[in-house]
Enzyme design. Structure first.
Site, PDB file in Angstrom:
ATOM      1  N   CYS A  22       0.848  -1.195   0.000  1.00 43.24           N
ATOM      2  CA  CYS A  22       0.000   0.000   0.000  1.00 43.24           C
ATOM      3  C   CYS A  22       0.883   1.243   0.000  1.00 43.24           C
ATOM      4  CB  CYS A  22      -0.908   0.001   1.232  1.00 43.24           C
ATOM      5  SG  CYS A  22      -1.760   1.565   1.494  1.00 43.24           S
TER       6      CYS A  22
ATOM      7  N   CYS B 271      -1.336  -0.310   9.224  1.00 41.18           N
ATOM      8  CA  CYS B 271      -0.490  -1.442   8.806  1.00 41.18           C
ATOM      9  C   CYS B 271       0.979  -1.148   9.070  1.00 41.18           C
ATOM     10  CB  CYS B 271      -0.667  -1.701   7.319  1.00 41.18           C
ATOM     11  SG  CYS B 271      -2.223  -2.460   6.896  1.00 41.18           S
TER      12      CYS B 271
ATOM     13  N   CYS C 171      -8.193   0.587   0.592  1.00 41.71           N
ATOM     14  CA  CYS C 171      -7.360  -0.032   1.617  1.00 41.71           C
ATOM     15  C   CYS C 171      -7.151  -1.488   1.210  1.00 41.71           C
ATOM     16  CB  CYS C 171      -8.095   0.071   2.952  1.00 41.71           C
ATOM     17  SG  CYS C 171      -7.375  -0.921   4.240  1.00 41.71           S
TER      18      CYS C 171
ATOM     19  N   GLN D 242     -15.535 -10.777  14.693  1.00 41.97           N
ATOM     20  CA  GLN D 242     -14.131 -10.905  14.275  1.00 41.97           C
ATOM     21  C   GLN D 242     -13.972 -10.346  12.866  1.00 41.97           C
ATOM     22  OE1 GLN D 242     -11.691 -11.816  16.123  1.00 41.97           O
ATOM     23  NE2 GLN D 242     -12.540 -13.051  17.770  1.00 41.97           N
TER      24      GLN D 242
ATOM     25  N   TYR E 245     -17.180 -12.741  27.710  1.00 40.27           N
ATOM     26  CA  TYR E 245     -16.877 -11.773  26.645  1.00 40.27           C
ATOM     27  C   TYR E 245     -17.360 -12.376  25.319  1.00 40.27           C
ATOM     28  CZ  TYR E 245     -13.451 -10.339  30.224  1.00 40.27           C
ATOM     29  OH  TYR E 245     -12.816  -9.985  31.384  1.00 40.27           O
TER      30      TYR E 245
ATOM     31  N   GLU F 123     -21.800 -10.917  28.148  1.00 37.14           N
ATOM     32  CA  GLU F 123     -21.253  -9.858  27.299  1.00 37.14           C
ATOM     33  C   GLU F 123     -21.802  -8.512  27.786  1.00 37.14           C
ATOM     34  OE1 GLU F 123     -19.345  -9.170  24.456  1.00 37.14           O
ATOM     35  OE2 GLU F 123     -20.230  -7.174  24.547  1.00 37.14           O
TER      36      GLU F 123
ATOM     37  N   ASP G 235     -12.558 -14.547  26.173  1.00 39.15           N
ATOM     38  CA  ASP G 235     -12.083 -13.874  24.956  1.00 39.15           C
ATOM     39  C   ASP G 235     -12.154 -12.364  25.188  1.00 39.15           C
ATOM     40  OD1 ASP G 235     -11.438 -13.087  22.409  1.00 39.15           O
ATOM     41  OD2 ASP G 235     -13.197 -13.962  21.439  1.00 39.15           O
TER      42      ASP G 235
ATOM     43  N   CYS H 109      -6.293 -11.259  22.300  1.00 39.85           N
ATOM     44  CA  CYS H 109      -5.797 -10.434  21.193  1.00 39.85           C
ATOM     45  C   CYS H 109      -4.623  -9.577  21.652  1.00 39.85           C
ATOM     46  CB  CYS H 109      -6.920  -9.580  20.612  1.00 39.85           C
ATOM     47  SG  CYS H 109      -7.797  -8.615  21.834  1.00 39.85           S
TER      48      CYS H 109
END
Ligand code: SAH
Length: 487
Positions: free
Chosen positions: A73, A82, A165, A304, A333, A354, A417, A444
């Site tokens: 990119c 990125c 993108c 996701q 979560y 949640e 999660d 994550c």
């Protein structure tokens, strides 16, 4: 301070920081060098020197890293999204694998040899482009007053204009062009963060990769429009014309506005109004060893962003849960119930918790639409869950009590999660008291994961396996699936 502003040094770049900057060491002193990549030998000049570290300017790449590539990119250098694009994809994967290993050892306190025995190879993508099913484009003006959309530069709210993108869907560019042209034509001002004036703040786009369905949500600095029953409320000049153009995009399923008049960084407000089509889009995820499950997704719900890797991640969660058909499972979560609904096919009963009410509503609808009746969802904080003291509590005793606390029956398996900040310590305590046979941790952020694993292993659990999954190619982020069992 060993060095001063203006000093010139030659260093090898051996690591990358959380903003994607190159990191090199000089006699134990750390130098952060923007735009340098692992494996480069570089000449740098010190810009700002602190006691243990300095920020240095990249003056010259003396020997480029064998892994250095031209970013696919053209905006990669300025865009905050990125930060690893100048590194070849296999080297990005190696960097993430090393980061997970180092965090587990350094923050988690695990023995290096032990980690080398249980850490699996990172699961990468075959083609790491056009994978993102969701993008949130800020809208603003450039110095000349032209309306621009794109992404924020790293650590700032300066918008880098980006039309296409390369990690997003191909349709995003057309959608953004239609919206920008419409705003120009009708003189609809973008929101100005400093003055709090203007109208269009962000544009959220989602695409369900398996279904092709697309959702566009314009986030507006507006209150609710008054309207008569049966007549569509108007939030934008020429709204019907805009809708007409957007609905010609193949796959367009839902156009909505979200109202947010708050002077905050939080992108979406509380109220969303569908102005054309459906309230939600749907998508299908099909991990190994399961039938596909169809999900309804609202603009505000977490889903996701990388569907291909999600299949792989959830397959691991399913494998690590080792379900036999009778287990009580907590999915904490749980978002729109993605993991819960996969597990439900192999479990006795799944309880999902949640914090976002819209996501919980989606989870309930998703259970119903997929004919799943052994999953129950609650709105609340994972750290507020109470464990039922009754040893043989029946499954329907998981209803929230009068004071809104969520009381759940003793679990056999807990899946967690959490967002990047990891689990609250109160939740770790609850998990240790609940004593499930197995814990599956989907994370994550390897740093907060390592911190939480230290507490869980100190509390009587053994770390069986960690598999990093590259959900976000070209960014510095890394997902992991982790299996633990009670010793
Ligand atoms: N398991 C889901 C969602 C994971 S993302 C999936 O795979 O799709 C993390 C989720 O945690 C988000 O939906 C977020 O809204 C929710 N969340 C954040 N803080 C929370 C808390 N304290 N208690 C419960 N849920 C929380």
């Amino acid at each position: 301070m060993p060095y001063n502003k203006g000093d010139i040094l030659t260093i090898d770049i051996t690591d990358m920081g959380i903003g994607g900057e190159g990191i090199g060491k000089m006699d134990g002193y750390t130098l952060f060098v923007k735009d340098a990549v692992i494996g480069d030998k570089v000449k740098v000049s010190i810009m700002k020197a602190k006691k243990g570290y300095a920020y240095a300017h990249l003056d010259e790449v003396l020997t480029p890293s064998p892994d250095r590539v031209t970013p696919p990119c053209p905006k990669a250098k300025s865009c905050g999204g990125c930060s690893l694009q100048a590194l070849a994809y296999p080297a990005q994967l190696k960097h993430k694998q090393d980061k997970v290993r180092n965090d587990l050892i350094r923050i988690g306190g695990f023995d290096a040899e032990y980690i080398d025995g249980i850490l699996k190879d990172i699961v990468g993508m075959d083609k790491p482009v056009r994978y993102r099913g969701k993008a949130q484009f800020p809208v603003g003006r450039d110095r000349d007053g032209n309306i621009i959309t794109g992404f924020y530069a790293s650590h700032s709210h300066n918008i880098i204009p980006i039309d296409d993108c390369i990690i997003g869907a191909e349709e995003y560019a057309d959608i953004m062009r239609i919206i920008k042209d419409h705003m120009k034509h009708y003189d609809i001002p973008p929101y100005n963060e400093t003055s709090g004036t203007g109208i269009v703040r962000h544009v959220l786009i989602r695409k369900g990769y398996a279904t092709g369905q697309i959702m566009v949500c314009l986030i507006l600095n507006r209150g609710k429009a008054s309207h008569k029953v049966g007549i569509k409320p108007m939030y934008l000049t020429g709204q019907n014309e805009l809708i007409d153009k957007l609905q010609r995009i193949t796959g367009m399923t839902s156009v909505s506005v979200n109202l947010n008049t708050d002077r905050t960084n939080v992108i979406m407000g509380d109220e969303t109004v569908t102005i054309w089509g459906e309230d939600k889009i749907s998508d299908i995820i099909t991990p190994n060893d399961s039938d596909g499950i169809t999900y309804a997704i609202s603009p505000k719900s977490f889903y996701q962003v990388n569907p291909i890797q999600t299949d792989r991640l959830y397959s691991l969660a399913l494998k690590y849960a080792k379900l036999t058909g009778s287990e009580i499972v907590w999915d904490l979560y749980c978002g729109i119930g993605t993991i819960s609904l996969f597990l439900s096919g192999k479990a006795g009963h799944v309880y999902g918790v949640e914090i976002i009410p819209e996501a919980v509503e989606d989870a309930k609808i998703n259970a119903k639409n997929n004919g799943i009746d052994n999953a129950t969802f609650y709105t609340g904080k994972a750290e507020d869950i109470k464990l039922s003291e009754e040893p043989n509590v029946s499954i329907d005793q998981g209803e929230p009590s009068k004071d809104d606390t969520i009381v759940l029956p003793r679990p056999d398996v807990i899946v967690i999660d959490p967002p990047r900040k990891g689990c609250d310590e109160v939740l770790i305590d609850t998990i240790l008291k609940a004593k499930p046979l197995r814990i599956v941790y989907v994370s994550c952020d390897p740093a907060t994961l390592s911190r939480d694993l230290k507490l869980l292993t100190a509390g009587g659990y053994r770390l069986d396996e960690v598999t990093p999954v590259d959900m976000f190619p070209h960014s510095i982020h890394c997902e992991c699936a982790v299996a633990l069992h009670r010793v």
